[in-house]
Design a protein around this motif. Sequence first.
Motif, PDB file in Angstrom:
ATOM      1  N   ARG A 132      13.813  55.098 113.867  1.00  0.00           N
ATOM      2  CA  ARG A 132      13.569  53.730 114.272  1.00  0.00           C
ATOM      3  C   ARG A 132      14.249  52.651 113.148  1.00  0.00           C
ATOM      4  O   ARG A 132      14.554  51.574 113.607  1.00  0.00           O
ATOM      5  CB  ARG A 132      12.062  53.593 114.221  1.00  0.00           C
ATOM      6  CG  ARG A 132      11.650  52.471 114.896  1.00  0.00           C
ATOM      7  CD  ARG A 132       9.898  52.410 114.710  1.00  0.00           C
ATOM      8  NE  ARG A 132       9.443  51.056 114.439  1.00  0.00           N
ATOM      9  CZ  ARG A 132       9.516  50.110 115.393  1.00  0.00           C
ATOM     10  NH1 ARG A 132      10.144  50.102 116.404  1.00  0.00           N
ATOM     11  NH2 ARG A 132       8.951  48.874 115.007  1.00  0.00           N
TER      12      ARG A 132
ATOM     13  N   PHE B  20      16.408  49.812 120.412  1.00  0.00           N
ATOM     14  CA  PHE B  20      15.931  48.312 120.842  1.00  0.00           C
ATOM     15  C   PHE B  20      16.584  47.606 119.673  1.00  0.00           C
ATOM     16  O   PHE B  20      16.767  46.371 119.965  1.00  0.00           O
ATOM     17  CB  PHE B  20      14.573  48.527 120.456  1.00  0.00           C
ATOM     18  CG  PHE B  20      14.166  48.730 119.058  1.00  0.00           C
ATOM     19  CD1 PHE B  20      13.770  47.602 118.170  1.00  0.00           C
ATOM     20  CD2 PHE B  20      14.170  49.940 118.333  1.00  0.00           C
ATOM     21  CE1 PHE B  20      13.320  47.473 117.083  1.00  0.00           C
ATOM     22  CE2 PHE B  20      13.741  50.077 116.983  1.00  0.00           C
ATOM     23  CZ  PHE B  20      13.520  48.854 116.559  1.00  0.00           C
ATOM     24  N   LYS B  21      17.265  47.978 118.670  1.00  0.00           N
ATOM     25  CA  LYS B  21      17.944  47.171 117.609  1.00  0.00           C
ATOM     26  C   LYS B  21      19.016  46.324 118.177  1.00  0.00           C
ATOM     27  O   LYS B  21      19.260  45.285 117.763  1.00  0.00           O
ATOM     28  CB  LYS B  21      18.245  47.688 116.297  1.00  0.00           C
ATOM     29  CG  LYS B  21      17.084  47.897 115.341  1.00  0.00           C
ATOM     30  CD  LYS B  21      17.513  48.556 114.044  1.00  0.00           C
ATOM     31  CE  LYS B  21      16.584  48.809 113.003  1.00  0.00           C
ATOM     32  NZ  LYS B  21      17.126  49.153 111.826  1.00  0.00           N
TER      33      LYS B  21
ATOM     34  N   GLU C 254      19.616  44.798 121.406  1.00  0.00           N
ATOM     35  CA  GLU C 254      19.127  43.683 121.839  1.00  0.00           C
ATOM     36  C   GLU C 254      18.214  42.873 120.621  1.00  0.00           C
ATOM     37  O   GLU C 254      18.478  41.752 120.871  1.00  0.00           O
ATOM     38  CB  GLU C 254      18.112  44.155 123.034  1.00  0.00           C
ATOM     39  CG  GLU C 254      17.686  43.000 123.727  1.00  0.00           C
ATOM     40  CD  GLU C 254      18.806  42.133 124.555  1.00  0.00           C
ATOM     41  OE1 GLU C 254      19.789  42.770 124.705  1.00  0.00           O
ATOM     42  OE2 GLU C 254      18.596  40.932 124.764  1.00  0.00           O
TER      43      GLU C 254
END
Length: 340
Positions: free
Chosen positions: A146, A308-309, A311
Amino acid sequence: MNSFTYTRASGVEAAVREKAADEGAKFIAGGTNLLDLMKENVERPTRLLDLNHLPLKAIEAAPDGGLRLGALATNADTAWDEQVQQRYPLLSQAILAGASPQLRNMATNGGNLFQRTRCYYFYDLATPCNKREPGSGCSAIGGYNRIHGILGTSESCIATHPSDMCVGLAALNATVQVTGPNGERTVKFEDFHRLPEDKPELDNTLAPDEIVTAIDLPNEDFSKNFSYLKLRDRQSYAFALVSVAAALQLEGNTIKEARLALGGVAHKPWRDPKAEALLKGQPATEETFRKAAAAVVENAQGYGHNTFKIELAKRAIVRALKQAAEGTQHASDIFTNSNP
Ligand SMILES: Cc1cc2nc3c(=O)[nH]c(=O)nc-3n(C[C@H](O)[C@H](O)[C@H](O)COP(=O)(O)OP(=O)(O)OC[C@H]3O[C@@H](n4cnc5c(N)ncnc54)[C@H](O)[C@@H]3O)c2cc1C
Ligand code: SF4
């Protein structure tokens, strides 16, 4: 923790000589990163060479009219220095976004450049990690990733550089003053840290017996339109998932000069000249900012938990550039009432 001896360095050249003669020695400054790594058995020096008594604490004029930050000046003294706040408020803001007041009182400017990744596996001796043990494998690829990188990663390592200060220094085109066995040299900030490639054990391009003596900020004015935006899981005392240092020079609504650096996304503070070129000469509008943001993440790669990083980085770039253009991050807004 393994046993080690302790020596106070008596001078820069003497420290370089002593380090060159002893492979097991490590320099120590504030100790806020090195001691943690020693307690975890990730670093095992047999000798600590204490730099704290070297005369490298001054913050003073640099030869080109810019500002020279001593390697042993603390992060706190640097962030609250009047000249840094007036002339380089982006750097103050980046430093103050990191760690805690207690840590910033101990942490030094030189030590900040050398702080190691926060990859969980790097700290966990029970798991393979190419950075800690070259050739053992990378547990983050295919593992829980993550907090890991999306730009400039390699098959060997996808770790990120955790510093906030370094993202500000990258955007401000700093240079690093270094002394080694062959004398003094100047290293451009973009050449100081490196991408992992097939040697993730190396975080930077310095030889082990070189000392950072100072960091120079050039004589340029980005003190009006800037922003350091740090996005993280907690609002304080957490490392960046994504951070953006944005600095603009505006003529009316036209961007004369632009600087953009990202943290939390790569093995080094990430500068993208292509995106900066897309900003230069353009109107300071959301459309312009979106084009630059798209260019930065064009070749980004997610690894599952951290996808997700991509976006997030795009949105953060647009927001930081908007804040910079609006001038909402002016020094007087940031620093009033925030000195601990
Ligand atoms: C709980 C916690 C939270 C943190 N949060 C953040 C954060 O949000 N953002 C952030 O940016 N940082 C954060 N930090 C990291 C902190 O900023 C660094 O630990 C600190 O800047 C390191 O500086 P130091 O002087 O203590 O280095 P040390 O621990 O003394 O040294 C670190 C390394 O640098 C080398 N070294 C030190 N000085 C020199 C020199 N002059 N020349 C050559 N080598 C040198 C040492 O040999 C060592 O390998 C956090 C740290 C902790 C413990
Ligand atoms: S990402 Fe890098 S530091 Fe983390 S486990 Fe893989 S090799 Fe080690």
